[in-house]
Design a protein around this motif. Structure first.
Motif, PDB file in Angstrom:
ATOM      1  N   THR B 111       0.812  -1.216   0.000  1.00 19.40           N
ATOM      2  CA  THR B 111       0.000   0.000   0.000  1.00 19.40           C
ATOM      3  C   THR B 111       0.848   1.271   0.000  1.00 19.40           C
ATOM      4  O   THR B 111       0.334   2.342  -0.290  1.00 19.40           O
ATOM      5  CB  THR B 111      -0.936   0.078   1.222  1.00 19.40           C
ATOM      6  OG1 THR B 111      -0.145   0.132   2.407  1.00 19.40           O
ATOM      7  CG2 THR B 111      -1.879  -1.087   1.281  1.00 19.40           C
ATOM      8  N   LEU B 112       2.142   1.128   0.332  1.00 17.38           N
ATOM      9  CA  LEU B 112       3.022   2.302   0.286  1.00 17.38           C
ATOM     10  C   LEU B 112       3.051   2.902  -1.118  1.00 17.38           C
ATOM     11  O   LEU B 112       3.351   4.075  -1.289  1.00 17.38           O
ATOM     12  CB  LEU B 112       4.442   1.916   0.703  1.00 17.38           C
ATOM     13  CG  LEU B 112       4.700   1.764   2.201  1.00 17.38           C
ATOM     14  CD1 LEU B 112       6.071   1.185   2.440  1.00 17.38           C
ATOM     15  CD2 LEU B 112       4.572   3.113   2.889  1.00 17.38           C
ATOM     16  N   MET B 113       2.735   2.057  -2.115  1.00 19.95           N
ATOM     17  CA  MET B 113       2.797   2.529  -3.500  1.00 19.95           C
ATOM     18  C   MET B 113       1.582   3.350  -3.907  1.00 19.95           C
ATOM     19  O   MET B 113       1.605   4.014  -4.927  1.00 19.95           O
ATOM     20  CB  MET B 113       2.937   1.339  -4.443  1.00 19.95           C
ATOM     21  CG  MET B 113       4.364   0.904  -4.631  1.00 19.95           C
ATOM     22  SD  MET B 113       4.511  -0.271  -5.966  1.00 19.95           S
ATOM     23  CE  MET B 113       3.881  -1.737  -5.221  1.00 19.95           C
ATOM     24  N   ILE B 114       0.511   3.275  -3.137  1.00 17.29           N
ATOM     25  CA  ILE B 114      -0.694   4.028  -3.484  1.00 17.29           C
ATOM     26  C   ILE B 114      -0.464   5.501  -3.202  1.00 17.29           C
ATOM     27  O   ILE B 114      -0.182   5.886  -2.081  1.00 17.29           O
ATOM     28  CB  ILE B 114      -1.908   3.549  -2.663  1.00 17.29           C
ATOM     29  CG1 ILE B 114      -2.168   2.079  -2.910  1.00 17.29           C
ATOM     30  CG2 ILE B 114      -3.145   4.379  -3.009  1.00 17.29           C
ATOM     31  CD1 ILE B 114      -3.326   1.523  -2.112  1.00 17.29           C
TER      32      ILE B 114
END
Lengths: 316, 273
Positions: B111-114
């Motif tokens: 989710t860090l990529m969102i």
């Protein structure tokens, strides 16, 4: 050993009678309980909005008007008929490369200097290098605008009086503005990354270098054969974090050149375009489509990044 | 030869040092002069004597200390809660065995990529339905616990809190929460310090989301308030810089005070890739 067996025996006896008293049950209960705050917050304020924006992206919706379902039309427009969007994609990548590559290189250089045994006043230098990261972006934008200003800029003055160069209009020229923005990003994050690298350097055991010195390895050989491999995890970490940060670059260009990203969109990044569409033009449906396409681009790029780093790792 | 190397070392680190602090210094230079002074050729390089005058103007234009107080409140609450819930979750992922834990952890890291802006519009709508526009809750609640903190602390617990310790605590009759609070928490103090500094600074300097949800002057954080000093017709940079300089000092003081712990937190747990 026997103690442990006794404990296992005891717990399995208990298990038959009172399942809720077993360690396994307790672990499950506490485990789910302890991670639930994240999933609760994340669910309400990230997952739900993200899915909702996916739904909105199929509508033509101006905040004042009615929602009108138009299927994939927003995406079709975005992909086939919106040069500004593609410009913002290109800008995001060029600014990312322009800022990340020198940033990580200089960070490595600085970390090595700070890690040197002969250097004194380390604490002092370290604090100085951390100053940019503490400074607010509002200040950074104003200061850099005045350093790189056209008429009264410090840099133009220096270039003028030292080399007799004509004034350059950094902000108005396409690559000039991107360069200024990249320097802004670099200025803010180089020291931060240097300190992360420094921490990694300090955790390398000293006897590795001693052994290498005895074997007659030069300083350069030691750097490439001991230092770099030992801090590779930290390098990967900084690359990943800079990629995430770089793809989402937004406040700097907004403060530097406004929501339009400059007169010719010099520093219009993907997120800035999204922001402008949603909050200046109020086209929420279209903005949601931008958000999702941007998300897909970031995912694709991240996978490409992972593929590349795996290649590099297996090559060694 | 050795002496030359040493001189080169000092010269280069000094150059990096000066480049680092120069814009910060110049912020004070601009803040202590008139804006007309800075729009001159050659530009002024030394501080003037008008800092007090400029900062007084700031106090008259915006509720500076109220905004500073709002920021301290928000940043402290978010930091405290990020550290507490983040370390609790990290402890669970690192030391408790429960079904799906590795899958859930992988999900959190992914989710860090969102990009946070992906759900900006709907989150704004949620906030307005909750009636949280112009309420500090809108800035605090979404930040209560973050994926990065969980990731960061889990790595640290993995490499510093040994399983033998956990087992012996259990044999002594510790509950899971006692094991967390008495064994894990004291050990990961350095990591908490560095995560705390990063979180606090991040919230302090956060700009986008607060500017979207905090419109009223009496509820703004300092970054948004300072931004309001921009006037449409005339931008008084001297005044803005005087205010920004003052607003940065507490953060700088905190960074200096905790810089030892910050480094320690980075070193011992050395984040694994």
């Amino acid at each position: 050993m026997s103690l442990k067996t006794d404990a296992t025996l005891a717990s399995s006896t208990v298990e038959r009678r009172k399942p809720w008293r077993t360690q396994s049950f307790k672990d499950h209960l506490s485990g789910y309980l302890y991670i639930s705050p994240f999933f609760l917050i994340f669910g309400v304020f990230t997952v739900f909005p993200v899915l909702w924006s996916g739904y909105i992206s199929f509508f033509s919706w101006n905040i004042l008007g009615d929602k009108e379902f138009i299927g994939l039309q927003n995406y079709v427009w975005l992909i086939t008929d919106d040069p500004r969007f593609w410009k913002s994609v290109g800008n995001t990548f060029s600014i990312w490369i322009l800022s990340t590559v020198p940033q990580l290189f200089f960070a490595l250089v600085i970390a090595n200097i700070l890690n040197s045994n002969v250097l004194k006043f380390k604490q002092f230098f370290r604090v100085g290098l951390f100053v940019p990261n503490v400074t607010s972006l509002v200040a950074v934008a104003i200061v850099f605008t005045s350093i790189f200003g056209y008429n009264y800029g410090l840099l133009n003055y220096a270039l003028n009086s030292l080399f007799g160069l004509e004034n350059t209009d950094w902000g108005a020229s396409y690559y000039g503005a991107q360069l200024v923005l990249s320097i802004m990003v670099m200025w803010r994050w180089t020291g931060y990354n240097a300190i992360i690298y420094l921490a990694a350097l300090q955790s390398i055991p000293g006897d590795l270098y001693e052994a290498a010195t005895i074997d007659g390895a030069s300083k350069t050989q030691q750097f490439f054969h001991i230092t770099i491999p030992m801090i590779r995890p930290m390098i990967l970490f900084t690359v990943v974090m800079s990629t995430i940060g770089g793809m989402q670059l937004f406040v700097e260009p907004l403060l530097y050149q406004g929501a339009q990203g400059g007169s010719q969109g010099q520093v219009l990044t993907m997120v800035l375009y999204l922001y402008d569409t949603a909050f200046t033009k109020n086209s929420f449906g279209y903005a949601s489509a931008i958000a999702w396409l941007m998300f897909l681009i970031i995912i694709a790029f991240s996978f490409f990044n992972m593929y590349l780093t795996r290649k590099i790792q297996s090559a060694n | 030869m050795k002496a030359i190397g040493r001189i080169a070392l000092y010269v280069s680190i000094t150059i990096f040092f000066l480049l680092s602090i120069f814009p910060f210094y110049w912020m004070f230079v601009i803040g202590s002069r008139t804006t007309a002074d800075t729009n001159r050729f050659p530009p002024a390089l030394a501080p003037g004597g008008l800092y007090i005058e400029n900062i007084t103007k700031v106090f008259n234009e915006i509720p500076f200390f109220l905004a500073l107080w709002n920021t301290i409140m928000v940043a402290s609450l978010v930091t405290a809660s990020t550290l507490f819930f983040g370390s609790l979750a990290a402890f669970a992922f690192s030391k408790l065995k429960f079904r799906g834990s590795s899958w859930l952890f992988g999900f959190i890291v992914a989710t860090l990529m969102i990009p946070g802006q992906l759900g900006l519009v709907p989150t704004y709508i949620i906030m307005s339905n909750l009636g949280w526009i112009n309420d500090l809750k809108a800035v605090i609640v979404p930040g209560l616990v973050g994926a990065f903190g969980i990731f960061w602390l889990k790595q640290y617990i993995d490499s510093t809190v040994h399983n033998e310790l956990i087992e012996s605590a259990r044999m002594d009759g510790c509950t899971n929460f006692q094991t967390y609070s008495r064994i894990a928490l004291p050990t990961i103090r350095p990591a908490l310090a560095s995560l705390g500094i990063l979180t606090f600074m991040g919230v302090w300097n956060d700009f986008l989301w607060p500017s979207v949800v905090l419109k009223d002057a009496e509820i703004q954080t300092i970054q948004i308030a300072l931004r309001n000093l921009n006037r449409v017709y005339y931008r008084d940079n001297a005044m803005i810089m005087a205010g920004t300089f003052l607003a940065t000092l507490p953060l700088l003081a905190a960074a200096i005070a905790f810089s030892k712990q910050f480094i320690a937190g980075l070193t011992q747990g050395a984040v694994k890739g």
